[in-house]
Scaffold this active site. Sequence first.
Site, short mmCIF file in Angstrom:
data_model
loop_
_atom_site.label_atom_id
_atom_site.label_comp_id
_atom_site.label_asym_id
_atom_site.label_seq_id
_atom_site.Cartn_x
_atom_site.Cartn_y
_atom_site.Cartn_z
CB CYS A 112 -0.95 0.01 1.20
SG CYS A 112 -2.18 -1.30 1.17
CG HIS A 129 -0.68 3.49 4.25
ND1 HIS A 129 -0.82 2.14 4.21
CD2 HIS A 129 0.05 3.76 5.37
CE1 HIS A 129 -0.22 1.59 5.26
NE2 HIS A 129 0.30 2.56 5.98
#
Length: 515
Positions: A52, A102
């Site tokens: 991610c 993120h």
Amino acid sequence: MAQPNILVFMVDQLAGTLFPDGPAEWLHAPNLRALARRSVRFSNCYTPFPLCAPARAAFMTGQLPSNIGVCDNAAELRAETPTWAHTLRRAGYQTCLAGKMHFVGPDQLHGFEERLTTDVYPADFGWTPDYRRSGERVDWWYHNMGSVTGSGVAEITNQLEFDDEVAHCARARLYELSRGGDSRPWMLTVSFSHPHDPYVARRRFWDLYEDCEHLLPTVPAIPYDDQDPHSRRILDANDRHGYRITETDIRRSRRAYFANISYLDEQIGSILEVLRTTRAEENTVILFLADHGDMLGERGLWFKMSPFEGSSRVPLLIAAPGFDPRTVTTPVSLVDIHPTLAELAGVAPLELSTPIDGSSLAPTMRGEARKEPVFMEYTAEASYAPIVSVREGRWKLNRCVLDPDQLYDLENDPHELHNLADDETYTKIHRELAGKAAKRWNLEKLDADVRASQQRRLVVYEALRMGKYTPWEYQPHRDASSRFMRNHMDLNVLEEQNRFPRRCSQSEGDKSPSL
């Protein structure tokens, strides 16, 4: 020509193998299918890093993770690194993010003027791997196979609550933009957490796949001892030996994953409907993409972290004014998004930060040939040393100093079952791709850089958890004193400003949407 608005849909862990030319025919995804019909469809788009945070940092900056120091899910994207949000903002855009990106570190905006939600994942250094302890599981944050054995139906989960909020905030922002309080063009990024595991879906989406013929992987599980070395490391990191995975578990996990694609399709459709009814559709560039894929049980592997197609290939749809729908089979990368958005927004290439590892997709969208190789890397959990990949034409080469090379002919072997690296017939192409990998990466230096970064962050994280803890998580602020009707406002002005279309537009008759 006026600068177009830009709407970016990002989803998490969606395998590009399910989007051969838009969503696969058997997926219940009418809104994404309609978007695909008016888009340039990239059937061979790749993540720069199948995890991610590094994938998203590369997507935002147009640079490979190794060039910006984002080597795992707890590595900071430095505030000095320009992103396409900075590029568009400098070009006069409003820039706004709803949902996940993120970002790790105290800068939680990276060029966005606003974030409408917090993130779904932590922003600190707690998820830092440690190459000194290769093979050691960190149970409190490593993936495990509980996502597979625990698959099924739920009406609310941590991720559903997050994505419901993301969609709501995105719709509300589009309505706010339609009211015309800011004359600048806008960029809105809507980033969902699904279909990322855990594999849990709402009943009405689950029921869509009761008779689905795709609930078992195409490639059955390969015995552990017959897996390649990195795949064995992934299985170990995911605690595969601690779980008994049944065919029922596999069917339920894949069914929930497909159901969550349909959930996303409905949410995205609702946002696109607001775009349409507020008359912003014609002058808006729309992107749909994912950060990385999911192996979904293929070969016995789950989640990401692998250079194989299920993990590394992602969907990419771009619908833009002036570009005819078409399918592009040439390999491209998420690092190409930064220069692409810059060109579509009218930003001169010389104004971009340097170096940019990607290149604009606009010429390819117009039908021009593209010959650049695609580069991928992996340096996070389940790796004991950097793994790099080169995809060019029909070929993919995977390299790690710990393992034998892997060379695949994806045209004749799309499931990557036949490693050609030791076949003398393919020595020439093997050497060519190996040379491009050597030119791109110094693996010894990359390994040293990763290890040094890990050790710095492990020390800092331990220190910052002592005494008073100051989190880096983004705290969205909503000032209730300025929402709806308050006594420092003129009611008549408020009611007129906060409607779309305005009363003066009603004479347009059937051009006005029904309200």
